[in-house]
Motif scaffolding. Structure first.
Motif, PDB file in Angstrom:
ATOM      1  N   LEU A   3     -15.684  -0.270  -2.120  1.00 48.40           N
ATOM      2  CA  LEU A   3     -14.301   0.218  -2.136  1.00 48.40           C
ATOM      3  C   LEU A   3     -13.716   0.134  -3.545  1.00 48.40           C
ATOM      4  O   LEU A   3     -13.036   1.058  -4.010  1.00 48.40           O
ATOM      5  CB  LEU A   3     -13.446  -0.577  -1.150  1.00 48.40           C
ATOM      6  N   HIS A   4     -13.973  -0.971  -4.231  1.00 48.51           N
ATOM      7  CA  HIS A   4     -13.486  -1.114  -5.603  1.00 48.51           C
ATOM      8  C   HIS A   4     -14.132  -0.049  -6.496  1.00 48.51           C
ATOM      9  O   HIS A   4     -13.462   0.566  -7.340  1.00 48.51           O
ATOM     10  CB  HIS A   4     -13.809  -2.514  -6.130  1.00 48.51           C
ATOM     11  N   THR A  30      -8.074  -3.085  -1.114  1.00 48.29           N
ATOM     12  CA  THR A  30      -8.069  -3.608   0.247  1.00 48.29           C
ATOM     13  C   THR A  30      -7.610  -5.055   0.236  1.00 48.29           C
ATOM     14  O   THR A  30      -7.255  -5.615  -0.813  1.00 48.29           O
ATOM     15  CB  THR A  30      -9.470  -3.472   0.891  1.00 48.29           C
ATOM     16  N   ASN A  83     -12.431   3.226  -6.386  1.00 47.50           N
ATOM     17  CA  ASN A  83     -11.044   3.242  -6.857  1.00 47.50           C
ATOM     18  C   ASN A  83     -10.037   3.016  -5.726  1.00 47.50           C
ATOM     19  O   ASN A  83      -8.900   3.462  -5.776  1.00 47.50           O
ATOM     20  CB  ASN A  83     -10.744   4.565  -7.577  1.00 47.50           C
ATOM     21  N   LEU A  84     -10.481   2.310  -4.682  1.00 48.20           N
ATOM     22  CA  LEU A  84      -9.601   1.962  -3.569  1.00 48.20           C
ATOM     23  C   LEU A  84      -9.358   0.453  -3.574  1.00 48.20           C
ATOM     24  O   LEU A  84     -10.117  -0.309  -4.155  1.00 48.20           O
ATOM     25  CB  LEU A  84     -10.235   2.383  -2.233  1.00 48.20           C
ATOM     26  N   PHE A 140       0.821  -1.210   0.000  1.00 51.10           N
ATOM     27  CA  PHE A 140       0.000   0.000   0.000  1.00 51.10           C
ATOM     28  C   PHE A 140       0.854   1.259   0.000  1.00 51.10           C
ATOM     29  O   PHE A 140       1.925   1.307   0.599  1.00 51.10           O
ATOM     30  CB  PHE A 140      -0.908   0.020   1.237  1.00 51.10           C
ATOM     31  N   CYS A 189     -18.457   4.454   1.440  1.00 45.64           N
ATOM     32  CA  CYS A 189     -18.314   3.008   1.202  1.00 45.64           C
ATOM     33  C   CYS A 189     -18.924   2.204   2.350  1.00 45.64           C
ATOM     34  O   CYS A 189     -19.596   1.186   2.119  1.00 45.64           O
ATOM     35  CB  CYS A 189     -16.836   2.650   1.020  1.00 45.64           C
ATOM     36  N   ILE A 218     -14.483   6.993   2.453  1.00 47.15           N
ATOM     37  CA  ILE A 218     -14.586   5.799   3.296  1.00 47.15           C
ATOM     38  C   ILE A 218     -15.971   5.713   3.925  1.00 47.15           C
ATOM     39  O   ILE A 218     -16.594   4.641   3.980  1.00 47.15           O
ATOM     40  CB  ILE A 218     -13.492   5.806   4.378  1.00 47.15           C
ATOM     41  N   VAL A 254      -6.537   8.967   2.252  1.00 46.74           N
ATOM     42  CA  VAL A 254      -7.815   8.768   1.569  1.00 46.74           C
ATOM     43  C   VAL A 254      -8.846   9.664   2.232  1.00 46.74           C
ATOM     44  O   VAL A 254      -8.903   9.756   3.465  1.00 46.74           O
ATOM     45  CB  VAL A 254      -8.269   7.292   1.648  1.00 46.74           C
ATOM     46  N   ILE A 288      -6.982  -0.191   3.939  1.00 48.56           N
ATOM     47  CA  ILE A 288      -7.667   0.561   2.890  1.00 48.56           C
ATOM     48  C   ILE A 288      -6.723   1.609   2.309  1.00 48.56           C
ATOM     49  O   ILE A 288      -6.005   2.284   3.060  1.00 48.56           O
ATOM     50  CB  ILE A 288      -8.917   1.283   3.454  1.00 48.56           C
ATOM     51  N   GLY A 289      -6.715   1.752   1.000  1.00 51.52           N
ATOM     52  CA  GLY A 289      -5.912   2.802   0.399  1.00 51.52           C
ATOM     53  C   GLY A 289      -5.670   2.586  -1.078  1.00 51.52           C
ATOM     54  O   GLY A 289      -6.500   1.986  -1.779  1.00 51.52           O
ATOM     55  N   TYR A 290      -4.510   3.056  -1.532  1.00 51.25           N
ATOM     56  CA  TYR A 290      -4.098   2.918  -2.923  1.00 51.25           C
ATOM     57  C   TYR A 290      -2.903   1.971  -3.012  1.00 51.25           C
ATOM     58  O   TYR A 290      -2.121   1.861  -2.061  1.00 51.25           O
ATOM     59  CB  TYR A 290      -3.705   4.282  -3.505  1.00 51.25           C
TER      60      TYR A 290
END
Length: 330
Positions: free
Chosen positions: A265-266, A272, A269-270, A138, A151, A148, A143, A302-304
């Motif tokens: 989340l998908h 996990t 555009n994140l 990650f 989501c 969040i 974010v 959670i993130g990029y």
């Protein structure tokens, strides 16, 4: 005289050879001209060229396959169609209730889609979700908490046993708490690999985690690097005015909500990872300050993705479970 005759004969032979060569070149040119200017000849040349290109491509592809490169997967040709949100239909509850057996119910205004739109949207959504992957590397880029929250709001719409919604989503962003969670998870996971888990389980996980750590030295940097952790808590029972109130089907209900969270989340555009911190549940609950009626169901960073993130290599053969096995019509 004899010397002149020899010289003359030599020159005649030399000229004869030149004439033969010239005739041969002219014949070759005539043949090429005929091939390129007649339909039959042009077709023959075209077939020869196409055949050569096909053979060259086959050899090139075979060479790539032998080196483990350029294997196709379901997303090889996927394209983005834009990022605007679309709400194609509505499902509205009428404002005035109706009474059935002394209980209030509502009638529904449910818009229908044309069959072709229904088919296209279902196929496009599958294509979109089929790009979802689990990440263990990650970026520390932050974010937006509102993203969040949105989501988790999606997950909060999940159906549940008797509408009890037996879940809580704890969002951890404090670096100290994230590091505490990482330490207890790493310690317990090492015990899992050493003693609790069967060898077949460890062997099955090794290809998936080998780009992060070995089974002999557990390391989960994503738990402290990811900008946020979501702890999905399963509420075994509710506490109302200090009294226990039963929740129904908490496992199934929380599992459905977690699946909807992954989808949301998908969609945002994140990325996990579904993590089950076996052995560390109690410590995580205490770090998060949660009560005993809640149990850790999932731990989700959670993130990029990190710029150098890697994921297990998949092809069409092993991308997902075969739909012929996943779906059975009876």
């Amino acid at each position: 005289d004899s010397s002149k005759n020899l010289t003359l004969n030599f020159q005649k032979k030399k000229q004869l050879i030149r004439n033969m060569a010239s005739n041969k070149n002219n014949s070759t040119l005539e043949t090429i001209t005929q091939l390129l200017t007649t339909p039959k000849g042009f077709a023959s040349v075209s077939i020869a060229i196409v055949g050569s290109l096909f053979v060259a491509k086959y050899i090139s592809q075979a060479s790539k396959n032998r080196t483990g490169k350029a294997q196709p997967n379901p997303n090889s040709n996927a394209k983005s169609n834009g990022y605007d949100s679309v709400i194609p239909f509505t499902v509205k509850q009428d404002e005035k209730p109706v009474i059935r057996n002394n209980n209030e119910f509502a009638t529904i205004q449910y818009q229908r889609l044309p069959k072709d739109a229904q088919l296209k949207r279902s196929k496009d959504f599958f294509t979109f979700m089929n790009m979802r992957r689990s990440f263990r590397h990650f970026s520390d880029e932050s974010v937006d908490m509102e993203v969040i929250r949105n989501c988790i709001s999606v997950a909060n719409t999940a159906p549940s046993g008797a509408h009890t919604s037996p879940w809580t989503f704890v969002v951890v962003t404090d670096p100290k708490k994230k590091m505490e969670i990482r330490k207890v998870v790493e310690a317990e996971e090492q015990i899992n690999y050493d003693r609790r888990m069967k060898k077949t389980w460890v062997d099955a996980l090794e290809p998936v985690i080998s780009n992060l750590h070995s089974v002999d030295s557990i390391s989960k940097p994503y738990l402290s690097t990811a900008p946020a952790l979501i702890i999905v808590m399963k509420e075994m029972y509710r506490l109302e005015d200090g009294k226990k109130v039963d929740n129904y089907y908490p496992n199934q209900s929380t599992g459905i909500a977690a699946g909807m969270l992954f989808t949301a989340l998908h969609n945002a555009n994140l990325v996990t990872l579904p993590s089950t911190p076996m052995g560390a549940e109690k410590a995580i609950r205490e770090i998060c300050g949660r009560q005993q009626n809640e149990k850790v169901f999932l731990l989700m960073p959670i993130g990029y993705p990190a710029k150098d993130a890697t994921i297990p290599y998949r092809t069409n053969k092993d991308w997902r479970k075969d739909m012929n096995k996943s779906m059975v019509i009876v």
